[in-house]
Scaffold this motif. Sequence first.
Motif, PDB file in Angstrom:
ATOM      1  N   PRO A  54      29.987 115.327  -6.081  1.00  0.00           N
ATOM      2  CA  PRO A  54      28.633 115.078  -5.209  1.00  0.00           C
ATOM      3  C   PRO A  54      28.604 113.614  -4.490  1.00  0.00           C
ATOM      4  N   ALA A  55      27.953 113.745  -3.433  1.00  0.00           N
ATOM      5  CA  ALA A  55      27.837 112.457  -2.544  1.00  0.00           C
ATOM      6  C   ALA A  55      27.404 111.336  -3.198  1.00  0.00           C
ATOM      7  N   THR A  56      26.742 111.529  -4.387  1.00  0.00           N
ATOM      8  CA  THR A  56      25.985 110.355  -5.092  1.00  0.00           C
ATOM      9  C   THR A  56      26.987 109.438  -5.626  1.00  0.00           C
ATOM     10  N   LEU A  57      28.336 110.140  -5.798  1.00  0.00           N
ATOM     11  CA  LEU A  57      29.458 109.303  -6.722  1.00  0.00           C
ATOM     12  C   LEU A  57      30.278 108.428  -5.708  1.00  0.00           C
ATOM     13  N   LEU A  58      29.832 108.713  -4.513  1.00  0.00           N
ATOM     14  CA  LEU A  58      30.516 107.587  -3.236  1.00  0.00           C
ATOM     15  C   LEU A  58      30.658 106.248  -3.653  1.00  0.00           C
ATOM     16  N   ASP A  59      29.376 105.668  -3.895  1.00  0.00           N
ATOM     17  CA  ASP A  59      29.064 104.274  -4.344  1.00  0.00           C
ATOM     18  C   ASP A  59      29.951 103.771  -5.293  1.00  0.00           C
ATOM     19  N   SER A  60      30.012 104.610  -6.509  1.00  0.00           N
ATOM     20  CA  SER A  60      30.843 104.086  -7.585  1.00  0.00           C
ATOM     21  C   SER A  60      32.232 104.128  -7.136  1.00  0.00           C
ATOM     22  N   GLN A  61      32.748 105.105  -6.470  1.00  0.00           N
ATOM     23  CA  GLN A  61      34.008 105.043  -5.829  1.00  0.00           C
ATOM     24  C   GLN A  61      34.518 103.788  -5.204  1.00  0.00           C
ATOM     25  N   LEU A  62      33.561 103.601  -4.004  1.00  0.00           N
ATOM     26  CA  LEU A  62      33.734 102.307  -3.545  1.00  0.00           C
ATOM     27  C   LEU A  62      33.773 101.034  -4.187  1.00  0.00           C
ATOM     28  N   GLN A  63      32.890 101.137  -5.192  1.00  0.00           N
ATOM     29  CA  GLN A  63      33.061  99.827  -6.152  1.00  0.00           C
ATOM     30  C   GLN A  63      34.119  99.835  -6.760  1.00  0.00           C
ATOM     31  N   THR A  64      34.840 100.959  -7.240  1.00  0.00           N
ATOM     32  CA  THR A  64      36.082 100.913  -8.053  1.00  0.00           C
ATOM     33  C   THR A  64      37.147 100.585  -7.087  1.00  0.00           C
ATOM     34  N   LEU A  65      37.107 101.146  -5.789  1.00  0.00           N
ATOM     35  CA  LEU A  65      38.303 100.770  -4.889  1.00  0.00           C
ATOM     36  C   LEU A  65      38.756  99.345  -4.938  1.00  0.00           C
ATOM     37  N   GLU A  66      40.009  99.287  -5.148  1.00  0.00           N
ATOM     38  CA  GLU A  66      40.586  98.208  -5.011  1.00  0.00           C
ATOM     39  C   GLU A  66      41.640  98.281  -3.759  1.00  0.00           C
ATOM     40  N   PRO A  67      41.337  97.874  -2.459  1.00  0.00           N
ATOM     41  CA  PRO A  67      42.026  98.315  -1.220  1.00  0.00           C
ATOM     42  C   PRO A  67      43.416  97.660  -1.463  1.00  0.00           C
ATOM     43  N   PRO A  68      44.806  98.418  -0.986  1.00  0.00           N
ATOM     44  CA  PRO A  68      45.888  98.320  -1.431  1.00  0.00           C
ATOM     45  C   PRO A  68      46.459  97.153  -0.228  1.00  0.00           C
ATOM     46  N   THR A  69      45.833  96.124   0.229  1.00  0.00           N
ATOM     47  CA  THR A  69      46.049  95.317   1.187  1.00  0.00           C
ATOM     48  C   THR A  69      47.265  94.450   0.603  1.00  0.00           C
ATOM     49  N   GLY A  70      48.296  94.350   1.325  1.00  0.00           N
ATOM     50  CA  GLY A  70      49.378  93.551   1.064  1.00  0.00           C
ATOM     51  C   GLY A  70      50.359  94.166   0.024  1.00  0.00           C
ATOM     52  N   GLU A  71      49.936  95.457  -0.616  1.00  0.00           N
ATOM     53  CA  GLU A  71      51.176  96.167  -1.400  1.00  0.00           C
ATOM     54  C   GLU A  71      52.059  96.697  -0.695  1.00  0.00           C
ATOM     55  N   ALA A  72      53.325  96.782  -1.028  1.00  0.00           N
ATOM     56  CA  ALA A  72      54.535  97.382  -0.469  1.00  0.00           C
ATOM     57  C   ALA A  72      54.439  98.780  -0.313  1.00  0.00           C
ATOM     58  N   GLY A  73      54.791  99.304   0.615  1.00  0.00           N
ATOM     59  CA  GLY A  73      55.050 100.757   0.820  1.00  0.00           C
ATOM     60  C   GLY A  73      53.803 101.412   1.054  1.00  0.00           C
ATOM     61  N   VAL A  74      52.596 100.849   1.663  1.00  0.00           N
ATOM     62  CA  VAL A  74      51.471 101.259   2.000  1.00  0.00           C
ATOM     63  C   VAL A  74      50.975 101.417   3.438  1.00  0.00           C
ATOM     64  N   VAL A  75      50.841 102.506   4.062  1.00  0.00           N
ATOM     65  CA  VAL A  75      50.235 102.787   5.291  1.00  0.00           C
ATOM     66  C   VAL A  75      48.959 103.012   5.641  1.00  0.00           C
ATOM     67  N   THR A  76      48.132 102.157   5.954  1.00  0.00           N
ATOM     68  CA  THR A  76      46.466 102.211   6.200  1.00  0.00           C
ATOM     69  C   THR A  76      46.345 102.854   7.531  1.00  0.00           C
ATOM     70  N   VAL A  77      45.530 103.986   7.505  1.00  0.00           N
ATOM     71  CA  VAL A  77      44.975 104.540   8.652  1.00  0.00           C
ATOM     72  C   VAL A  77      43.508 104.866   8.698  1.00  0.00           C
ATOM     73  N   ALA A  78      42.937 104.555   9.627  1.00  0.00           N
ATOM     74  CA  ALA A  78      41.405 104.565   9.815  1.00  0.00           C
ATOM     75  C   ALA A  78      41.216 106.114  10.021  1.00  0.00           C
ATOM     76  N   ILE A  79      39.996 106.432   9.360  1.00  0.00           N
ATOM     77  CA  ILE A  79      39.720 108.173   9.444  1.00  0.00           C
ATOM     78  C   ILE A  79      38.602 108.214  10.513  1.00  0.00           C
ATOM     79  N   ASP A  80      38.306 107.342  11.290  1.00  0.00           N
ATOM     80  CA  ASP A  80      37.656 107.660  12.375  1.00  0.00           C
ATOM     81  C   ASP A  80      38.366 108.054  13.756  1.00  0.00           C
ATOM     82  N   ASN A  81      39.528 108.612  13.425  1.00  0.00           N
ATOM     83  CA  ASN A  81      40.459 109.141  14.325  1.00  0.00           C
ATOM     84  C   ASN A  81      40.342 110.773  14.261  1.00  0.00           C
ATOM     85  N   ALA A  82      40.809 111.455  15.198  1.00  0.00           N
ATOM     86  CA  ALA A  82      41.014 112.784  14.998  1.00  0.00           C
ATOM     87  C   ALA A  82      42.203 113.253  13.908  1.00  0.00           C
TER      88      ALA A  82
END
Length: 185
Positions: free
Chosen positions: A132-160
Amino acid sequence: MDFEKKAPPLAVVVMGVSGCGKSSVGEHLAARNGLPFLEGDQLHPAGNVEKMAKGIPLADDDRLPWLDRIGEEIRTAQEASQGLVISCSALKRSYRDRLRQAADGHLAFVFLEGSRDLLLSRMQARQGHFMPATLLDSQLQTLEPPTGEAGVVTVAIDNALDDIVALACKGLSGMAVKGGDYHAG
């Protein structure tokens, strides 16, 4: 082929919070590169799906057996000399490190990043998904972005979708193996 298969073959985890497009991007990324795709949500124990469907966030103890199943799938593919694209939220660094260990370091991540508003609108538009969409905020709070980690490609989802997949392929093709780990090159 858009990105080189490494030895052992490249396993790619398409990661991010719910609603970022892991399944769609993973399916297209796999198809574009002639690799199998595995939907990581299908590996959740029934109890996890039931909790999420009731709007109860998962704890580490819920996620660890699921992550181990994903790691087993990656290891099995690599032992069979096959590449693999798999979707998995992989929200914390410790989760990603657990998957890296299962893959003996031969693992890349595509992190799908987007604003809360965009993620929420996508989740609200989904039909028949247990999360459910109600769990989005808990996921965002849990997220540790992989900034600076080896082997990670970051892509913005506001693209097609096609652009997201192309950007992911471009980032993955720029990776080189150094000391058993994938690094952006």
